[in-house]
Design a protein around this motif. Structure first.
Motif, PDB file in Angstrom:
ATOM      1  N   GLU A 144      37.631  55.366  62.712  1.00 23.21           N
ATOM      2  CA  GLU A 144      37.723  56.155  63.928  1.00 23.21           C
ATOM      3  C   GLU A 144      36.341  56.271  64.554  1.00 23.21           C
ATOM      4  O   GLU A 144      35.333  56.295  63.862  1.00 23.21           O
TER       5      GLU A 144
ATOM      6  N   ASN B 249      42.883  56.392  68.689  1.00 22.16           N
ATOM      7  CA  ASN B 249      41.456  56.150  68.863  1.00 22.16           C
ATOM      8  C   ASN B 249      41.026  56.134  70.332  1.00 22.16           C
ATOM      9  O   ASN B 249      40.215  55.321  70.738  1.00 22.16           O
ATOM     10  N   HIS B 250      41.586  57.033  71.134  1.00 21.57           N
ATOM     11  CA  HIS B 250      41.137  57.111  72.525  1.00 21.57           C
ATOM     12  C   HIS B 250      39.871  57.961  72.609  1.00 21.57           C
ATOM     13  O   HIS B 250      39.478  58.624  71.651  1.00 21.57           O
ATOM     14  N   HIS B 251      39.244  57.922  73.769  1.00 17.78           N
ATOM     15  CA  HIS B 251      37.991  58.633  73.981  1.00 17.78           C
ATOM     16  C   HIS B 251      38.172  59.663  75.099  1.00 17.78           C
ATOM     17  O   HIS B 251      39.281  59.870  75.575  1.00 17.78           O
TER      18      HIS B 251
ATOM     19  N   CYS C  85      35.079  49.577  69.558  1.00 20.77           N
ATOM     20  CA  CYS C  85      34.118  50.617  69.198  1.00 20.77           C
ATOM     21  C   CYS C  85      34.102  50.884  67.692  1.00 20.77           C
ATOM     22  O   CYS C  85      33.191  51.536  67.188  1.00 20.77           O
TER      23      CYS C  85
ATOM     24  N   ALA D 102      40.199  48.064  69.686  1.00 20.16           N
ATOM     25  CA  ALA D 102      39.240  49.119  69.319  1.00 20.16           C
ATOM     26  C   ALA D 102      37.880  48.548  68.934  1.00 20.16           C
ATOM     27  O   ALA D 102      37.416  48.716  67.809  1.00 20.16           O
TER      28      ALA D 102
ATOM     29  N   ASP E 241      41.251  55.499  77.554  1.00 27.45           N
ATOM     30  CA  ASP E 241      41.659  54.554  76.518  1.00 27.45           C
ATOM     31  C   ASP E 241      40.446  53.796  76.010  1.00 27.45           C
ATOM     32  O   ASP E 241      39.463  53.605  76.721  1.00 27.45           O
ATOM     33  N   CYS E 242      40.538  53.357  74.766  1.00 29.01           N
ATOM     34  CA  CYS E 242      39.470  52.582  74.152  1.00 29.01           C
ATOM     35  C   CYS E 242      39.211  51.338  74.987  1.00 29.01           C
ATOM     36  O   CYS E 242      40.097  50.838  75.675  1.00 29.01           O
TER      37      CYS E 242
END
Length: 134
Positions: free
Chosen positions: A116, A79-81, A103, A101, A95-96
């Motif tokens: 996700e 779940n990184h951005h 988000c 997480a 990284d989140c």
């Protein structure tokens, strides 16, 4: 990795998987070029088909920042951005946010079970920021 995902091990699949690992955030044309250096006879359609199979199996992740073509990466399941440079288009992993997480906790999930989130940060990369200040 392919066997663990219940996929047959073929030369095109191995070549595409290697290309995605070697070139994070590469677009399809770049991946095709990398694969053809290893397997000159591979067709564009074969690479598209392999990318689809690898994405469906969760071995690669497809991202498509606004205004950009689809890109692929091998970093999956965390779940990184991403951060995207508005000037040169460079994409980097982010990284989140701090915590487990956060988000994934929407203000109103509308009853969905959210697993996700896709967050894209936009700005200027260090090189473009420096070039703009010169």
């Amino acid at each position: 990795m392919l066997r663990e995902a219940a996929l047959r091990v073929t030369r095109p699949r191995v070549a595409v998987l290697n290309a995605v690992h070697a070139h994070p955030h590469a677009d399809t044309d770049s991946i095709i070029g990398a694969v053809r250096r290893e397997l000159p006879g591979v067709s564009r359609q074969a690479v598209y088909d392999v990318l689809h199979a690898l994405t469906a199996a969760g071995l690669v992740r497809r991202i498509e920042p606004s205004g950009s073509v689809a890109r692929y990466e091998s970093r999956v399941g965390d779940n990184h951005h991403h951060v995207v440079c508005r000037s040169c288009g460079l994409i980097a992993d982010v990284d989140c946010a701090v915590g487990a997480a956060p988000c994934l906790t929407a203000s109103d999930g509308r009853g969905f079970s959210i697993d996700e989130a896709e967050v894209v940060y936009w700005g200027l990369c260090p090189d473009c920021s420096t070039a703009g200040n010169s």
